[in-house]
Design an enzyme around this catalytic site. Structure first.
Site, PDB file in Angstrom:
ATOM      1  N   HIS A 138      48.798  36.627  37.139  1.00  0.00           N
ATOM      2  CA  HIS A 138      49.430  38.221  36.355  1.00  0.00           C
ATOM      3  C   HIS A 138      50.637  38.511  37.088  1.00  0.00           C
ATOM      4  O   HIS A 138      51.393  39.207  36.397  1.00  0.00           O
ATOM      5  CB  HIS A 138      48.256  38.973  36.370  1.00  0.00           C
ATOM      6  CG  HIS A 138      47.056  38.820  35.485  1.00  0.00           C
ATOM      7  ND1 HIS A 138      45.878  39.590  35.684  1.00  0.00           N
ATOM      8  CD2 HIS A 138      46.915  38.046  34.526  1.00  0.00           C
ATOM      9  CE1 HIS A 138      44.982  39.100  34.655  1.00  0.00           C
ATOM     10  NE2 HIS A 138      45.809  38.099  34.014  1.00  0.00           N
ATOM     11  N   GLU A 191      31.539  43.099  34.740  1.00  0.00           N
ATOM     12  CA  GLU A 191      32.168  42.638  35.545  1.00  0.00           C
ATOM     13  C   GLU A 191      31.810  43.576  36.933  1.00  0.00           C
ATOM     14  O   GLU A 191      32.471  44.029  37.755  1.00  0.00           O
ATOM     15  CB  GLU A 191      33.675  42.361  35.601  1.00  0.00           C
ATOM     16  CG  GLU A 191      34.414  41.377  36.710  1.00  0.00           C
ATOM     17  CD  GLU A 191      35.653  41.358  36.395  1.00  0.00           C
ATOM     18  OE1 GLU A 191      35.739  40.571  35.312  1.00  0.00           O
ATOM     19  OE2 GLU A 191      36.636  41.468  37.141  1.00  0.00           O
ATOM     20  N   HIS A 228      43.766  34.305  38.781  1.00  0.00           N
ATOM     21  CA  HIS A 228      44.384  35.381  37.912  1.00  0.00           C
ATOM     22  C   HIS A 228      45.337  36.554  38.487  1.00  0.00           C
ATOM     23  O   HIS A 228      46.232  37.005  38.319  1.00  0.00           O
ATOM     24  CB  HIS A 228      43.440  35.980  36.866  1.00  0.00           C
ATOM     25  CG  HIS A 228      42.887  35.189  35.657  1.00  0.00           C
ATOM     26  ND1 HIS A 228      42.356  33.865  36.055  1.00  0.00           N
ATOM     27  CD2 HIS A 228      43.067  35.233  34.632  1.00  0.00           C
ATOM     28  CE1 HIS A 228      42.139  33.099  35.024  1.00  0.00           C
ATOM     29  NE2 HIS A 228      42.476  33.968  33.968  1.00  0.00           N
ATOM     30  N   LYS A 268      31.089  30.398  30.306  1.00  0.00           N
ATOM     31  CA  LYS A 268      31.670  31.861  30.085  1.00  0.00           C
ATOM     32  C   LYS A 268      30.490  32.596  29.567  1.00  0.00           C
ATOM     33  O   LYS A 268      30.171  33.931  29.971  1.00  0.00           O
ATOM     34  CB  LYS A 268      32.943  32.087  29.209  1.00  0.00           C
ATOM     35  CG  LYS A 268      33.249  33.242  29.017  1.00  0.00           C
ATOM     36  CD  LYS A 268      34.739  33.498  29.026  1.00  0.00           C
ATOM     37  CE  LYS A 268      35.071  34.777  29.141  1.00  0.00           C
ATOM     38  NZ  LYS A 268      36.308  35.497  29.064  1.00  0.00           N
TER      39      LYS A 268
END
Ligand code: NAD
Ligand code: GLY
Length: 357
Positions: A250, A235, A246, A225
């Site tokens: 999500h 990003e 995700h 990371k």
């Protein structure tokens, strides 16, 4: 103690991982220069660890402990407002600090509050879940949820330090430990097939909470990371790869009102969906997808969408994901073990077909 750093020029910061760290004053003194601190935690973590932290903080600090109820349902603007009120009562000035003691909910909320208070004050990440140690405490993504979607209101705001005391994992419920393992698997799936092999070989040791194996997994995850964040903090490109699974996950969390699957569990299901969609689209070998499903199942993680969720509603939530651009569904998909890719315009019919199956 394991040591690494997130290299971001003047905003670089240390990550320290090991047992007993919450009780070591010398780790706190250099990163808490002001006179006021808000120690933010939740109703489950504060009774276990707040005292330990208070004892290690510099005596010159005036500290206010602020506790919110535990759980994702409380990662809200209302909780943030209660933190702002606590900071105001503390008369916290620009050199104050928010100390986030807890899992990803507290880290995301505490970071968000720190990003907003007087347009930005310091904050410290003291992660106490595996998920927070391997992912959410590193990288400066802070946010709260809205009923309409997860993490929709937030800011990039890096912490001043991440101090991960692995002793705290001893009290973590096993289901929460497994949820954290989903994010560990994510790094292998995206970056490193050999790390996936290692996770397969050490699955039982990880589930048993063996200290050395867990610390090794935390350090490896933080290294993955930290490297990505150093190259792409906000990003603009490759950091998006960290969101493998995700968008699906999500959508499940939002549709369940943040009270169903845990975040890590939803990510596990999301990775299964991303891998299978990638196999259907001819991007990834089907055998790799099924191997990933097998590893997640072995780690005690769910691999199927919870019963009763409407595929069309899940797709509607996916359309509000932050990665989408110009109304197009932009997903992180998979080329197979150790390789992910960004696909800017995924065919919604293919996604809906997969969700229905
Ligand atoms: P969490 O913060 O809700 O913690 C899980 C539960 O464990 C809570 O009930 C908490 O009270 C309890 N707990 C925490 N530490 C404990 C301990 N040591 N002993 C006993 N109980 C303990 O959930 P989480 O899984 O840590 O984090 C999930 C959140 O993180 C989600 O909101 C997700 O969106 C966010 N997240 C953010 C990032 C990021 O980059 N900012 C990355 C991944 C996830
Ligand atoms: N958890 C995804 C990221 O930090 O970018």
């Amino acid at each position: 103690m394991r040591r690494l750093d997130v290299a971001l020029g003047v905003r670089s910061y240390p990550i320290r991982i090991g047992p007993g760290l919450l009780g070591r004053p010398e780790l706190f003194e250099p990163v808490l220069p002001g006179r006021h601190a808000l120690l933010l935690s939740d109703s489950q973590v504060a009774p276990l660890y707040a005292e330990r932290v208070l004892t290690a903080l510099p005596a010159r600090l005036q500290v206010r402990v602020h506790t919110i109820p535990a759980g994702e349902q409380h990662k809200t603007l209302a909780s943030a407002e209660s933190c702002f009120a606590a900071l105001a009562e503390l008369r916290a000035s620009r050199d104050a600090c928010v100390i986030a003691l807890g899992g990803g909910v507290i880290g995301d909320l505490g970071g968000f509050v720190a990003a907003c208070w007087m347009r930005g004050i310091r904050f410290l990440q003291l992660p106490t879940t595996l998920l927070a140690m391997v992912d959410s405490s590193v990288g400066g993504k802070t946010a709260v949820d809205l009923p309409q979607g997860k993490n929709l209101v937030g800011a990039f705001h890096q912490p001043s330090a991440v101090i991960a005391d692995t002793d705290t994992l001893a009290t973590l419920p096993p289901r929460e430990l497994r949820a954290g393992l989903a994010e560990v698997v994510k790094y292998g799936a995206i970056f490193d097939a050999a790390f996936l092999d290692w996770l397969e070989a050490n699955a039982q040791a990880l589930l048993d909470g063996e200290a050395e194996v867990l610390s090794g997994a935390i350090e490896r995850s933080c290294r993955f990371k930290a490297e990505v964040v150093a190259r792409d903090e906000t990003e603009q490109g490759e950091r998006a790869l960290l969101n493998l699974g995700h968008t699906f996950g999500h959508a499940i969390e939002t549709e369940q009102g943040y009270g169903g699957l845990l975040h890590g569990e939803a990510v596990a299901v999301g990775m299964v969906l991303a891998a299978r969609l990638s196999a259907r689209l001819g991007l990834a070998p089907a055998a790799d997808a099924e191997r990933l499903v097998g590893l997640l199942a072995r780690l005690g993680l769910p691999t199927r969408i919870p019963a009763g969720l409407d595929p069309a509603k899940l797709l509607a939530h996916m359309r509000l994901d932050k990665k989408n651009l110009s109304g197009r569904l932009r997903l992180i998909l998979w080329r197979g073990a150790g390789q992910a890719l960004i696909v800017p315009d995924v065919d919604e019919a293919a996604v809906l077909g997969l969700l229905r199956d």
